[in-house]
Design an enzyme around this catalytic site. Structure first.
Site, PDB file in Angstrom:
ATOM      1  CG  ASP A 110      -1.874   1.117   1.309  1.00 20.15           C
ATOM      2  OD1 ASP A 110      -2.737   1.203   0.418  1.00 20.15           O
ATOM      3  OD2 ASP A 110      -1.792   1.917   2.268  1.00 20.15           O
ATOM      4  CG  ASP A 133      -8.547   3.028  -2.044  1.00 20.98           C
ATOM      5  OD1 ASP A 133      -9.338   2.968  -1.083  1.00 20.98           O
ATOM      6  OD2 ASP A 133      -7.314   2.875  -1.920  1.00 20.98           O
TER       7      ASP A 133
END
Length: 559
Positions: free
Chosen positions: A203, A331
């Site tokens: 991430d 996202d």
């Protein structure tokens, strides 16, 4: 790097992304869990994918839906147990599917033991984070802004110091300058490899190279430039690889690169540098941002979209880098709502978008629900959303003078929760996801669901065909890429070449028909795949593409 025994090389493979909280609830508490995933393994295997990327299911206070980790070495009890996880790995492996875990190594939750011990005054753990005194004028240490809004600094307990958080105030950035932190990260990765994990998604990993001085952004400068793609990132990644995943020749890694550049991504994914297998970038998903701002609502810029897709394809190819290809993830709002027409042409839009990505140079990622044409939810109130980013954005828009209805319209078009609604398994109450009250409400599952697709839908079979084509045709997995019809106002096209074989891919991104020229070598080519069920070309020198039509044509001697 390559896949484990029994898996194809990652160039030939496709990764399926599961947001566990929304996949399948086995307990009736309204939240998906690991046993729910285990129950659905036959469906996952039927897709033909090679690896499953799981969003984080580690212990977390859930301020950022699991990206605020409080323990890297355990399973969140709401998700299941370590025994459940081990069973999941074994069961997927039996189907020839590997497990990819989401590693959040840029920051921890402020509930993490390291941060709590830092607050308790232990200097060793204070060095795990970026702690700074106030600026000379008594203000915050610098002018950096959190990606979730507001300043990127918060008071460190009852001290005179501040800690850095590039995301939510409960997500404290880790100090990668500290070799102990880097070793901790390697230990985490090594632990999960020991559990049979053979893939890692890192991430916002290009934020770990922040300069030690943490300089303020000069006036008029985007503060992201001060901490993104730092000079030390690739070195840190190579060190991490050498201490963990790089020691196993079967590990596949992908880095999420925030606000990155092609040059840096070539470095990160170049096979001879040994940092990562591939990279995500998000530039193509910002072509519907007004003046570069996410919380706006404007039509997408098609010419810019295809310029970005092709620029990344060509330049990554020239530099021997490797792209992770995707439209959707946890996202992003659903791509079909952004770049298609789910009202009039849902099937055509979904299959066209899939074709455009799956036949490019790179490794495709499929986000759960994409393969059945799931859309953004039909919400009508900000109260339907739970994501901190969406709620904060709505409040800021209203405070800035935007009418409440307009603010909601903007947030509804861009919210991350749009992709986080439960997987729609059937037309029963709550989409077959849970027997309880779902944590997010599904809305159109009476029409869009797995059962309907299995019974005679066109989107799911098309995805399965695309996934298999990558395995069957070296030109898709390994061929070079060239631009085609770069100036066409409706068509994104490209050529792939491998040996004596050529492949032409044409995708119409609009709801009106359009004509496009065919190179002579494709006039009598073989149709590899068509979302309009075309079967032949009949010596054509140009072709009319219907609304959201996708067509791939093979020419040349067989591979």
């Amino acid at each position: 790097m390559s896949f484990p025994a029994g898996h194809a090389d990652f160039h030939r493979s496709v990764v399926y992304q599961i947001y566990p909280k929304s996949f399948f609830d086995s307990t009736g508490n309204g939240v998906g869990d690991l046993r729910g995933v285990i129950e659905k393994i036959p469906y996952i295997a039927s897709l033909g994918v090679d690896m499953v990327w799981f969003n984080p299911f580690f212990p977390s206070p859930q301020r950022d839906n699991g990206y605020d980790i409080s323990d890297y070495y355990a399973i969140d009890p709401a998700m299941g147990t370590m025994a459940d996880f081990e069973e999941l790995v074994t069961a997927l492996d039996a189907e020839g599917v590997g497990v990819m875990l989401d590693m959040v190594l840029n920051h921890t939750s402020t509930d993490h033991e390291w941060f709590r011990r830092a607050l308790a005054g232990e200097q060793e753990y204070q060095d795990y984070y970026y702690l700074r005194p106030a600026a000379a004028d008594g203000g915050l240490p610098n002018n950096w802004v959190s990606k979730f809004g507001g300043p990127a600094w918060d008071r460190f307990g009852d001290t005179d110091l501040y800690y850095l958080h590039l995301f939510d105030r409960t997500q404290a950035d880790l100090n990668w300058h500290n070799p102990r932190v880097r070793q901790e990260m390697a230990d985490v990765v090594d632990f999960w490899q020991g559990k049979g994990v053979r893939g890692f998604r890192f991430d916002v990993i290009n934020l770990i190279g922040k300069p030690w001085e943490l300089p303020p952004a000069p006036a008029g400068t985007d503060c992201r430039l001060m901490y993104t793609d730092g000079e030390t990132v690739v070195g840190y990644l190579r060190e991490l690889a050498a201490a963990s995943y790089g020691r196993a020749g079967d590990c596949v890694t992908v880095g999420e690169m925030s606000s990155t550049t092609i040059e840096r991504c070539i470095e990160y994914s170049h096979p001879q540098l040994g940092a990562l297998s591939m990279v995500f970038n998000f530039h193509h998903l910002k072509v519907d941002y007004g003046d570069g701002q996410k919380w706006t609502r404007v039509p997408f810029d098609f010419i810019e979209l295809k310029r970005l897709l092709m620029d990344w394809a060509l330049r990554m190819q020239a530099g021997n880098g490797w792209n992770a290809l995707f439209w959707n993830n946890h996202d992003q709002p659903r791509a079909i709502d952004r770049f298609g027409d789910p009202g009039r042409f849902r099937v055509e839009s979904a299959t066209m978008l899939a074709t455009a990505i799956h036949l490019l140079r790179g490794t495709p990622y499929v986000y759960m629900g994409e393969e059945i044409g799931m859309t953004d939810p039909d919400y009508d109130s900000i109260d339907d959303y739970v994501d901190v980013e969406a709620i904060n954005a709505y409040a800021e828009l209203v405070r800035g003078g935007v009418a409440a209805a307009d603010a909601f319209d903007i947030v509804h078009s861009k919210a991350r929760d749009n992709a986080r609604t439960p997987m729609q398994w059937n037309a029963t109450e709550n989409a077959g996801f849970t027997h309880g009250t779902p944590w997010l409400r599904p809305t159109n599952h009476d029409v869009v669901n797995v059962a309907a697709e299995e019974a005679g839908g066109r989107i799911l079979p098309y995805y399965r065909e695309l996934i298999q084509l990558r395995k069957d045709h070296p030109i898709i997995a390994e061929g070079g890429v060239e631009s085609y019809e770069a100036d066409h106002q409706q068509v994104f096209g490209y050529l792939r070449r491998h040996g004596e074989r050529s492949l032409l891919v044409l995708t119409n991104f609009f709801g009106e028909s359009t004509w496009v020229q065919l190179p002579h070598e494709f006039a009598n080519g073989d149709i590899l795949i068509s979302n309009y069920n075309r079967t032949e070309l009949r010596n054509a020198d140009r072709i009319e593409l219907g609304p959201y039509e996708a067509l791939a044509i093979l020419a040349g001697s067989s591979e």
